[in-house]
Write an enzyme that holds these catalytic residues in place. Structure first.
Site, PDB file in Angstrom:
ATOM      1  N   GLY A 239      16.412 -10.637 -37.854  1.00  0.00           N
ATOM      2  CA  GLY A 239      15.492 -10.777 -38.983  1.00  0.00           C
ATOM      3  C   GLY A 239      14.832 -12.123 -39.160  1.00  0.00           C
ATOM      4  N   ARG A 276      12.728 -10.737 -32.672  1.00  0.00           N
ATOM      5  CA  ARG A 276      11.440 -11.408 -32.790  1.00  0.00           C
ATOM      6  C   ARG A 276      11.533 -12.920 -32.552  1.00  0.00           C
ATOM      7  NH1 ARG A 276       7.488  -9.277 -36.353  1.00  0.00           N
ATOM      8  NH2 ARG A 276       9.226  -8.305 -37.446  1.00  0.00           N
ATOM      9  N   ARG A 312       0.861  -3.568 -34.223  1.00  0.00           N
ATOM     10  CA  ARG A 312       1.217  -4.290 -35.444  1.00  0.00           C
ATOM     11  C   ARG A 312       0.046  -4.501 -36.410  1.00  0.00           C
ATOM     12  NH1 ARG A 312       3.105  -8.724 -35.904  1.00  0.00           N
ATOM     13  NH2 ARG A 312       4.763  -8.174 -37.337  1.00  0.00           N
ATOM     14  N   CYS A 343     -10.300   5.823 -31.010  1.00  0.00           N
ATOM     15  CA  CYS A 343     -11.105   6.495 -32.037  1.00  0.00           C
ATOM     16  C   CYS A 343     -10.394   6.522 -33.381  1.00  0.00           C
ATOM     17  CB  CYS A 343     -11.426   7.911 -31.575  1.00  0.00           C
ATOM     18  SG  CYS A 343     -12.141   7.877 -29.943  1.00  0.00           S
TER      19      CYS A 343
HETATM   20  N1  LLP Z   1      19.146  -5.461 -35.805  1.00  0.00           N
HETATM   21  C1  LLP Z   1      18.761  -4.306 -36.371  1.00  0.00           C
HETATM   22  C2  LLP Z   1      19.774  -3.354 -36.812  1.00  0.00           C
HETATM   23  C3  LLP Z   1      17.393  -4.039 -36.542  1.00  0.00           C
HETATM   24  O1  LLP Z   1      17.010  -2.901 -37.114  1.00  0.00           O
HETATM   25  C4  LLP Z   1      16.423  -4.982 -36.102  1.00  0.00           C
HETATM   26  C5  LLP Z   1      14.998  -4.720 -36.241  1.00  0.00           C
HETATM   27  C6  LLP Z   1      16.888  -6.163 -35.491  1.00  0.00           C
HETATM   28  C7  LLP Z   1      18.245  -6.373 -35.374  1.00  0.00           C
HETATM   29  C8  LLP Z   1      15.942  -7.213 -34.967  1.00  0.00           C
HETATM   30  O2  LLP Z   1      15.171  -7.763 -35.977  1.00  0.00           O
HETATM   31  P1  LLP Z   1      14.258  -9.058 -35.664  1.00  0.00           P
HETATM   32  O3  LLP Z   1      15.170 -10.209 -35.359  1.00  0.00           O
HETATM   33  O4  LLP Z   1      13.392  -8.729 -34.541  1.00  0.00           O
HETATM   34  O5  LLP Z   1      13.502  -9.256 -36.940  1.00  0.00           O
HETATM   35  N2  LLP Z   1       8.160  -3.317 -35.671  1.00  0.00           N
HETATM   36  C9  LLP Z   1       8.309  -4.317 -36.711  1.00  0.00           C
HETATM   37  C10 LLP Z   1       9.706  -4.860 -36.760  1.00  0.00           C
HETATM   38  C11 LLP Z   1      10.761  -3.784 -36.907  1.00  0.00           C
HETATM   39  C12 LLP Z   1      12.162  -4.330 -36.912  1.00  0.00           C
HETATM   40  C13 LLP Z   1      13.159  -3.239 -36.835  1.00  0.00           C
HETATM   41  N3  LLP Z   1      14.526  -3.676 -36.786  1.00  0.00           N
HETATM   42  C14 LLP Z   1       7.250  -5.412 -36.498  1.00  0.00           C
HETATM   43  O6  LLP Z   1       6.493  -5.323 -35.540  1.00  0.00           O
HETATM   44  O7  LLP Z   1       7.141  -6.326 -37.311  1.00  0.00           O
END
Ligand code: LLP
Length: 415
Positions: A239, A276, A312, A343
């Site tokens: 996150g 991310r 995104r 489209c």
């Molecule tokens: N752990 C779990 C259980 C998760 O659901 C997620 C992301 C992560 C870790 C990794 O989170 P990060 O460190 O990447 O924030 N498609 C969206 C983001 C969806 C995130 C889903 N879960 C975007 O493009 O912003």
């Protein structure tokens, strides 16, 4: 350090010019920097110092096996949400014992395969999932390691589509029910309780939601300890946000230091699941301007990448920087909507961008390493983009551009 920068007028990925990558591999093309990827992972790892920890990269952010392999070589663990992701990690040389399995809807075949592979932990999100894991572990004849994903009901203050730790979200188990589930798990013959887990959302730019969630998790941990249920690890999810435009997210060092301080000497092993923050700013998407279409209301630059390549902007109205591969001396700077050929009116990569553009120009969408290729699709029968990893002055094609024939390879005509 930014591994995508200008030398004179030309954009480079490490020591390779973006224009030469486009010439060799075509566009649209995702380009990742090995050095950036490794530096971002190591920032999390080093921040823990001697405190026991495992950085479990969230595979969903970018699941290319070359990238997973580079992380496995550094000693990374992996956070997966499907059998497909597990198989990718194993194909990439990841260690099964360093895999945690998250997700609200684990199927029987997925649980069975993970039990047989010997993964590190199931992050259980539904009461019925615990019963299913216990039963399947009995069939296989193994003890299933589990942790519960608790939903701490804190506001991550991020986009509602990527906020997951509020009680109205489908994720995790509320704190009161979690205690009950832990008691049930502790009494099950084929379950070994090993940890607790939470993940409250993505692209968080402040520390407080993380710390509030940790406080709530620690309260559960203390209650469990009082009942004799002792945990080995706390998994605090992913996150941590990145800078797309003008955000100031905490660095991995600041984030980890704050977590360790809040732990106050408790010696649990800490797992994190960043996606991310590791790969987002380690990638760009190269795309070519096909046409310029100035109209009475707006100027459209139609490029060869679209929402199927990078979803995104269309899905979350996400802002990602768009920069030219060659800085032009001449020409007029105008406001452009950078749109794809798909489209849909929602098919845009950026709106109102001030750029000097000519047809044939090469553009780079920045911060595209995370949730870029991994969310891409074949909408409009568009083959998915090529992926390249740059390592110093060498360039490796790590995914060929899809061919049109591959798109219908599994389709059948009626007799
Ligand atoms: N752990 C779990 C259980 C998760 O659901 C997620 C992301 C992560 C870790 C990794 O989170 P990060 O460190 O990447 O924030 N498609 C969206 C983001 C969806 C995130 C889903 N879960 C975007 O493009 O912003």
């Amino acid at each position: 350090m930014d591994f995508f920068s200008y030398r004179q007028q030309a954009l480079f990925a490490e020591d390779v010019a973006a224009s030469s990558i486009a010439a060799d591999y075509g566009t649209p093309c995702y380009v990742y920097s090995r050095a950036a990827l490794e530096q971002h992972w190591q920032a999390f790892d080093r921040a823990f110092g001697a405190h026991p920890h495992l950085i479990c990269y969230a595979v969903k952010a970018n699941s290319n096996i070359a990238l997973l392999n580079l992380l496995a070589r550094l000693g990374s663990g992996f956070d997966i949400v499907s059998l497909g992701e597990m198989q990718r990690v194993l194909a990439a040389g990841g260690r099964p014992g360093d895999i945690v399995f998250s997700g609200v809807g684990k199927r029987e075949d997925e649980i069975l395969a993970a039990l047989k592979a010997g993964i590190r932990c199931f992050n259980v999100e539904v009461s019925g999932e615990l019963d299913r894991i216990n039963e399947l572990a009995g069939q296989v004849g193994v003890l299933a390691p589990v942790s519960f994903r608790v939903n701490p009901d804190v506001d991550a203050k991020t986009h509602p589509y990527i906020s997951t730790g509020l009680k109205e979200n489908k994720f995790g188990i509320d704190i009161d029910s979690a205690i009950h589930e832990y008691r049930r798990a502790a009494a099950m013959p084929n379950i070994k309780v090993v940890g607790i887990d939470c993940h409250i959302g993505s692209q968080l730019t402040g520390l407080n939601p993380f710390l509030d969630a940790l406080d709530r998790v620690l309260a559960v941990v203390d209650l469990l300890a009082a009942e004799g249920i002792k945990l080995q690890h706390l998994d605090l999810g992913g996150g941590l946000g990145i800078r797309y435009r003008d955000e100031f997210p905490p660095s991995p060092e600041e984030y980890v230091a704050a977590l360790l301080q809040r732990l106050g000497g408790r010696d649990f092993e800490i797992l994190l699941e960043p996606g991310r923050a590791i790969v987002g700013n380690a990638g760009i998407l190269l795309t070519k301007v096909e046409y310029l279409k100035p109209t009475a209301n707006k100027n459209f630059a139609i490029v060869d990448a679209a929402m199927n390549d990078l979803l995104r902007p269309a899905l979350y109205s996400a802002w990602q920087d768009i920069v030219p591969a060659e800085l032009a001396d001449s020409g007029q700077e105008l406001e452009w909507d950078i749109v794809g050929p798909v489209c849909e009116t929602g098919d845009f990569l950026g709106k109102g961008r001030l750029l000097k553009l000519a047809p044939g120009d090469l553009l780079a969408v920045r911060s595209a390493g995370a949730y870029g290729f991994s969310m891409s699709s074949n909408y409009n029968s568009r083959p998915r983009a090529a992926e390249v990893i740059v390592d110093g002055n060498s360039c490796h094609l790590v995914r060929e551009r899809e061919t049109v024939q591959q798109l219908w390879a599994g389709e059948r005509l009626l007799p």
